[in-house]
Every structure is written in C-alpha cells, then in structure tokens.
Design an enzyme around this catalytic site. Structure first.
Site, short mmCIF file in Angstrom:
data_model
loop_
_atom_site.label_atom_id
_atom_site.label_comp_id
_atom_site.label_asym_id
_atom_site.label_seq_id
_atom_site.Cartn_x
_atom_site.Cartn_y
_atom_site.Cartn_z
N GLN A 205 58.55 -3.29 56.79
CA GLN A 205 57.76 -4.33 56.14
C GLN A 205 58.22 -5.72 56.58
O GLN A 205 57.40 -6.59 56.86
CB GLN A 205 57.89 -4.22 54.61
CG GLN A 205 57.39 -2.91 54.03
CD GLN A 205 55.89 -2.73 54.19
OE1 GLN A 205 55.14 -3.70 54.31
NE2 GLN A 205 55.45 -1.49 54.19
N CYS A 366 55.23 6.59 48.45
CA CYS A 366 56.33 7.26 49.15
C CYS A 366 57.67 6.75 48.66
O CYS A 366 58.61 6.57 49.45
CB CYS A 366 56.22 7.11 50.67
SG CYS A 366 54.80 7.97 51.34
#
Lengths: 408, 150
Positions: A205, A366
């Site tokens: 990210q 997740c």
C-alpha cells in the site's frame, strides 16, 4: 484542490470513462488493485506488437530488445525505491510471493530454529501465513506486535518483544490495507537493528502513496506489487540488501536461475537471477516500468498532497454520516478508509453502493486477525487513487446516508 | 434510490434479515455444523433436532453476516421442517440452481419458502451468502462439523 490537474490524470485512464449500471463509475477500490493509465496499456500492447521474444538467452534482435525493455523495469524499481544497486531488485509475481521468498529462503536458510519472527497485529494474511508456515516447518517462533485502539503500532510493546534477544526478523506492513495507518518504518528498523534483527517491510500500500527510500529507511527487505501501483498484475518486486540476497539459498529451481547444471549438481546464477527461475512476466515487467515512469512523472509530492486532501475530506464527510464509524484513527494515515454502518452489514452496503455505480470493498480484507482485534466481522472500505476526486467522495457520503435510510 | 435492488432486498428479506424468527441455538439437538465463507468472513452455525422417523423436527441457527445470509438461514429453517435428509439435500441442489440462475423447474413448490431469494442470481457475489446456511445444514446432516461455501 490538487497540485495537479486531476481531470487530465483521469483522462489518461480509459476505464474511468465507463459507466456501471448506467451510472458514472466511482471507483473506490484502488487499495485492492488500481486502474491502469494509457501509458501502461500502450507499453504492454506495444511490446507484444513490435518487440517481443523470450529474454536473457536469445541471440537475436527481438530477444535483445525485449531483454532491454524488461531489464529497464529493474532499473525503474531500483530508482523508485532508491536501492543502491539494480541487482538488489528481484522480480516476483506480487508482494505475497516476495514475502514467501524471504520466508522460505532467508527463513530456512539463515534464521535458526528457536529464533523469532515479529509481525504486527494489522498484517494482511500474506504477511502472516508464510511466517506460520516457517514456524511449523523450521521451528521459529511467531510474535505479534500489538496495535493501539487508534490503529497504530504500539511501539513500546513492539520494542519489548526484543528483550530476550531471540528476534531474528521483523516483517511488518508499511501501511495497513484496512486502517490506512502508516507504520513508523524508520523507527521500526532502528529498534530491530539495535537488537540484531533484520526487517522486511510490506510496501504494497505505502509505495502507492508516498516516496519510499529503502536506504534512508535502512530496510533489509521491501516488497511491493505492480498492480496496485497502476501497473499490471503478475509482477511484483522484492528489494533485498545485496549481502543478504547473496547469502540466501535459491527458492525455486529451474531455468534462468542457474550458472551451470549437471545431473550431479548445479550452481546458481548471481543475484537477482538466482531467485528468478523460469521465464518471467516479460510483458508485465515492461508494463511495470511504464507505470513507475508514469508515477515518477507526476511525482510523489503531488500524489501525497492530493491524497492527503482527499483523505481529510473523506474523514470529514464520512464522519458526518449518521451511524457511520470510521475504523482506524491513526495520526499518520493515507487514503484507505474502513468503516461500518450501524444499520447495515458491510456486504449489504457494498451491494447497494454498487447499484449506485460506486465500487468499494467489503469483508475482512484478508486481515482476519485484525478484524478480531477490532471486535469486528467485517468492514466496508473505500480506498483512493491518484484519479480519485473530492466529488466522488461526496457521492459516496451522500449515498451512504441513503443506504442507511434504506435499512431503517 | 435503490428501487432496483428491491428484487433482492424485498420486504421478506429485509424483515427476515433484521428480525430472524429462528435465530437461536437449540437446547437439545442431534446434529450441528458450522459454515464459513472464508472469502468474506461470514459465519453460520446450524443445530438440528430429528424426529423419531429421522425427519427434521427443529432447526436453529446463529449467523454473523449480512441480511442475505441471515434471511436465507431463517427461510431455510421453514423450508426443511419435516423433511428427511435426502429431501433436504435435493432441496439444496434445487436451491443452488435457483440462486445461481433464478429459475428452477419442478421445484417451485418445495422451494416456495426460498423464493424471496430468487433474485440473488442477479448479484453473483452474493450467491454464496444465500447458500452458506445450506452448506452448514447439509454438513450437520452428514455428521461433519464444518462446511464452507467457498
């Protein structure tokens, strides 16, 4: 609102011109995978149309040109991360594979049974499961650094994990895919190094949103994936310090990773090829190179400024929606905003938003252990990209109010 | 707004999802199983009490998930009341067809209680929400402790 013209940015993404269910697409799922600019699409199509052959061993023009284009991606990744040497860039399929490579090769080859691996309480499954597998196969211990209720790494508790001197490796996210929190990577590394441990940062990210400098961070390993960085799927990067990579045994065997092979034994190619068995994702590598150049041309200063404004706007607008709770209140955070609504389950929220043309993600992202830590089953998540506009966030906030009314 | 989702989020589904009538753990039960959709995190547990002839005398469930999965579980309890294990399995096969395609020939009557979910086929990512409680029920009938709608 931005330091760059978001309209001209958006014009470079063909898919943003699409409508969904008769409505303009509002794509707020970039943290799962980002859309692709024309530059990336054209680079990949162009390679297949004009200069494609298998790479590295070909003795003909097409192979040489393709090798050059593919290897340019290694230079681009090294530049992006400010790696000291292009040979410190190993191509993998995605971040998950990069972490698995380190878990398998460094984990079994260098870590000793009884040593500990530290992860955090806000990891993606991809940075949990490989370390559990290593624990079970190799006898390492797995320790979890807790987070605060705001969604920040608890640094005192993190440091305390090193007290017995057993920690050999830290593997921690650089930015949470659920909470949007950045972790204090530099401090994480300093503490680990002070106790003789190495550090892998999961930049899946973070690398999308801010400039990463692996040498300034002094990170030992850093992974990211192409498809979140406006590039294609199937190509990711593992950065590793040269000395570490050289000391690590290969993970997968095959072509391209050997120096010589006999039936009795084989010797390994040099780093990074030692870790790149088989024909790689050639076209995807070329696409990644284009994506990195495209991001660099816009510049991380502008990207970060745009996303900081968007995030601030989103937090303000979404907080004002009745019954909405934002999950994660870290001080240092980016454009990933998880939330719950008092009257609606995350899946129902996502389905209704979808009918309004708004793409968000819903579920455990997740990160089941993190959900459990937060006392939640699931959240909905809006995540922003370089092409996201304040107007789209307004549409989201207004629609969420209507979603809540629907479930009254 | 959202008028076009009323096919799935109809009055029955909204009512059953929000105020399920059968969401309870059975005090005395003969079989139980959990259902887990690892893709989204939905979880359900089903308890079954058999009659003397081994037909289903009572079913209860606990669900942590969306309106669709809870409504599906609640309607399922009514659909399988008094059915044998074989009947129930045949109904699940039919319901899967209904959930995936929106139509199920020759099963309209037996599946009447599940008809409010017929539109779920228009929402492919939600089909597993509707089938999850059935997976758990069948696992319970088969004496397996767990199931998945993955």
């Amino acid at each position: 609102m931005s330091q760059f013209d978001v309209t001209s940015i958006r014009a470079q993404f063909p898919i943003l011109g699409q409508t969904v269910r008769g409505k303009d697409l509002v794509f707020l799922d970039s943290a799962a995978s980002a859309q692709k600019p024309r530059a990336v699409i054209d680079a990949m199509v162009g390679a297949m149309e004009t200069q494609y052959a298998n790479i590295h061993r070909g003795l003909h023009w097409m192979s040489e040109r393709t090798t050059e284009a593919y290897e340019a991606a290694r230079d681009a990744a090294a530049r992006l991360l400010n790696a000291g040497d292009r040979h410190e860039i190993v191509f993998v399929r995605n971040s998950t594979e990069g972490i698995n490579l380190v878990a398998h090769s460094y984990g079994r080859g260098v870590l000793k049974p009884g040593q500990a691996v530290v992860i955090s309480a806000m990891e993606h499954h991809s940075n949990i499961v490989p370390w559990q597998m290593l624990r079970d196969a190799h006898g390492t211990e797995l320790r979890v650094a807790p987070i605060t209720d705001a969604g920040e790494l608890d640094m005192a508790a993190y440091e305390a994990l090193f007290a017995d001197g057993k920690v050999g490796l830290v593997a921690i996210t650089h930015m949470s895919n659920v909470l949007g929190s950045y972790t204090p990577a530099e401090r994480i590394v300093q503490i680990a190094h002070a106790h003789g441990a190495k550090v892998l940062l999961d930049g899946s990210q973070a690398v999308v949103h801010r400039k990463v400098d692996v040498r300034a961070l002094d990170a030992d390993f850093y992974v990211f994936t192409g498809h979140k960085l406006y590039g294609p799927t199937g190509i990711g990067v593992l950065y590793g310090k040269a000395a570490l990579l050289e000391a690590m045994p290969p993970w997968m065997g095959g072509g391209d990773m050997i120096s010589s092979v006999t039936y009795e034994t084989s010797t390994w190619a040099r780093v990074p090829h030692k870790f790149e068995a088989g024909t790689p994702a050639i076209i995807e590598g070329i696409g990644l190179e284009a994506a990195i150049r495209w991001v660099e041309a816009i510049g991380y200063d502008a990207i970060a400024a745009h996303e900081a404004e968007l995030t601030e706007h989103a937090l303000a607008r979404m907080s004002a929606v009745d019954g909405l709770t934002i999950i994660g209140r870290a001080q240092d955070r980016g454009g990933v905003v998880s939330f719950t609504l008092d009257r609606a389950h995350a899946h129902d929220i996502a389905t209704l938003l979808d009918r309004a043309g708004i793409a968000v993600r819903a579920g455990h992202h997740c990160a089941e252990p993190l959900m459990r830590r937060l006392g939640l089953e699931s959240t909905a998540r809006a995540s922003f990209g370089i092409y996201t506009t304040a107007e789209e966030i307004d549409v989201l906030a207004d629609t969420l109010t209507k979603v809540r009314e629907f479930f009254k | 707004m959202f008028e076009d989702v009323r096919d799935l989020y109809n009055a029955t589904i909204l009512e059953r999802g929000r105020r399920p009538r059968h969401m309870r753990r059975l005090e005395a039960f003969d079989a139980t199983a959990k259902g887990d959709n690892p893709m989204c995190g939905d979880r359900v547990q089903v308890w079954v009490k058999f009659a003397e002839d081994r037909s289903i005398a009572a079913t209860g469930f606990d669900a942590r998930g969306c309106e669709i999965s809870k409504a599906a579980a609640d309607l399922m309890v009514e659909a399988v009341a008094g059915k044998t294990a074989d009947d129930t399995k045949a109904m699940f096969a039919a319901f899967r067809t209904l959930a995936q395609t929106g139509a199920c020939e020759d099963c309209a009557e037996a599946l009447a209680p599940m008809q409010p979910l017929a539109a779920v086929h228009e929402y492919p990512s939600r089909v597993k929400c509707a089938t999850l409680p059935w997976h758990a029920l069948i696992a319970a009938l088969d004496g397996q402790g767990a199931s998945t709608s993955e």
